[in-house]
Design an enzyme around this catalytic site. Structure first.
Site, PDB file in Angstrom:
ATOM      1  N   ARG A  91       0.857  -1.203   0.000  1.00 30.99           N
ATOM      2  CA  ARG A  91       0.000   0.000   0.000  1.00 30.99           C
ATOM      3  C   ARG A  91       0.879   1.234   0.000  1.00 30.99           C
ATOM      4  NH1 ARG A  91      -5.384  -1.189  -0.670  1.00 30.99           N
ATOM      5  NH2 ARG A  91      -5.789  -3.122   0.418  1.00 30.99           N
ATOM      6  N   ILE A  92       0.436   2.208  -0.745  1.00 33.89           N
ATOM      7  CA  ILE A  92       1.121   3.495  -0.743  1.00 33.89           C
ATOM      8  C   ILE A  92       0.670   4.256   0.501  1.00 33.89           C
ATOM      9  CG2 ILE A  92       1.466   5.663  -2.000  1.00 33.89           C
ATOM     10  CD1 ILE A  92       2.427   3.222  -3.556  1.00 33.89           C
ATOM     11  N   HIS A 109      12.515  -3.270  -2.680  1.00 33.26           N
ATOM     12  CA  HIS A 109      11.819  -3.358  -3.977  1.00 33.26           C
ATOM     13  C   HIS A 109      12.547  -4.359  -4.870  1.00 33.26           C
ATOM     14  CE1 HIS A 109       9.258  -2.121  -7.232  1.00 33.26           C
ATOM     15  NE2 HIS A 109      10.322  -2.048  -8.011  1.00 33.26           N
ATOM     16  N   ASP A 145       8.027   4.045  -4.769  1.00 30.38           N
ATOM     17  CA  ASP A 145       9.357   3.422  -4.824  1.00 30.38           C
ATOM     18  C   ASP A 145      10.453   4.433  -5.155  1.00 30.38           C
ATOM     19  OD1 ASP A 145       8.374   0.861  -4.163  1.00 30.38           O
ATOM     20  OD2 ASP A 145       7.735   0.555  -6.233  1.00 30.38           O
TER      21      ASP A 145
HETATM   22  C1  GRF Z   1       9.455  -8.707  -2.011  1.00 28.29           C
HETATM   23  O1  GRF Z   1      10.078  -9.011  -3.218  1.00 28.29           O
HETATM   24  C2  GRF Z   1       9.157  -7.249  -1.899  1.00 28.29           C
HETATM   25  O2  GRF Z   1      10.150  -6.423  -2.372  1.00 28.29           O
HETATM   26  C3  GRF Z   1       7.948  -7.181  -2.778  1.00 28.29           C
HETATM   27  O3  GRF Z   1       7.169  -8.282  -2.365  1.00 28.29           O
HETATM   28  C4  GRF Z   1       8.058  -9.296  -1.928  1.00 28.29           C
HETATM   29  C5  GRF Z   1       7.676  -9.675  -0.527  1.00 28.29           C
HETATM   30  O4  GRF Z   1       7.782 -11.038  -0.347  1.00 28.29           O
HETATM   31  N1  GRF Z   1       7.295  -5.921  -2.777  1.00 28.29           N
HETATM   32  P1  GRF Z   1       7.548 -11.689   1.093  1.00 28.29           P
HETATM   33  O5  GRF Z   1       6.164 -11.290   1.540  1.00 28.29           O
HETATM   34  O6  GRF Z   1       8.614 -11.170   2.002  1.00 28.29           O
HETATM   35  O7  GRF Z   1       7.667 -13.150   0.844  1.00 28.29           O
END
Ligand code: GRF
EC number: 2.1.2.2
Length: 189
Positions: A91-92, A109, A145
């Site tokens: 969520r933003i 990210h 991001d």
């Molecule tokens: C990660 O790659 C994060 O950067 C992205 O979602 C993934 C999260 O995975 N936005 P998890 O929930 O930690 O398995």
């Protein structure tokens, strides 16, 4: 260094942080709480199983985004964290949250920012056809991001990669980077 971790999904990156704290790899880091934007996430479940305090500020319980954002800000502030970590938090957050955690809101990210921001960083990199992507840990500002980059590492794309296989390889690196970043920040705290 007290952190609050925010998740929306499985929380496998969070699990790596929980393990690093438990094993003494992050001796100066305490996970004050783990929060989610919806009920039923495995991220919250695994945190509760590890004996960590958890909370949900359910996006769907609020009539408007501002009210949700206010509730999330207040909840996070109540733990008096040094940093809030978005680890797969989808969520933003709004201005009130960003102002409350100015310079202390960390995001991970799964792409080499500023390339491929947004919710589908892995899919977008594959679709573009880049040969190298990666992951980024950065201080989050009001954009999507965006914000100062703390750590970044490349991951090569194989011809046979699917979004899933590539994301799994990226996440292995992402976990290491997140832990290294927390160690850096704790050393300075
Ligand atoms: C990660 O790659 C994060 O950067 C992205 O979602 C993934 C999260 O995975 N936005 P998890 O929930 O930690 O398995």
């Amino acid at each position: 260094m007290r952190i609050v971790v925010l998740v929306s999904g499985t929380g496998s990156n969070l699990q790596a942080v929980i393990d690093a704290v438990a094993s003494g790899e992050l001796p100066n880091v305490e996970i004050a709480a783990v929060g989610a934007d919806k009920h039923g996430t495995f991220g919250v479940q695994r945190s509760a199983d590890a004996g960590i305090e958890t909370f949900v500020v359910n996006f769907k319980d609020y009539d408007d985004r501002g009210e949700w954002n206010h509730a999330l800000t207040e909840k996070c502030l109540s733990y008096e964290p040094d940093y809030v970590v978005s680890s797969g938090f989808m969520r933003i957050v709004g201005e009130e949250f960003i102002n409350a955690f100015d310079g202390t809101y960390i995001n991970t990210h799964p792409a080499l920012l500023p390339s491929f921001p947004g919710a589908h960083g892995v899919r977008d990199a594959l679709a573009y056809g880049v040969k190298v992507t990666g992951c980024t840990v950065h201080i989050a500002d009001a954009g999507v991001d965006t914000g100062p980059i703390l750590r970044q590492e490349a991951v090569a794309i194989d011809e046979a990669d699917t979004e899933e296989s590539l994301h799994e390889r990226i996440k292995v690196v992402e976990r290491r980077l997140l832990i290294a970043t927390l160690a850096d920040l704790a050393a300075k705290a």
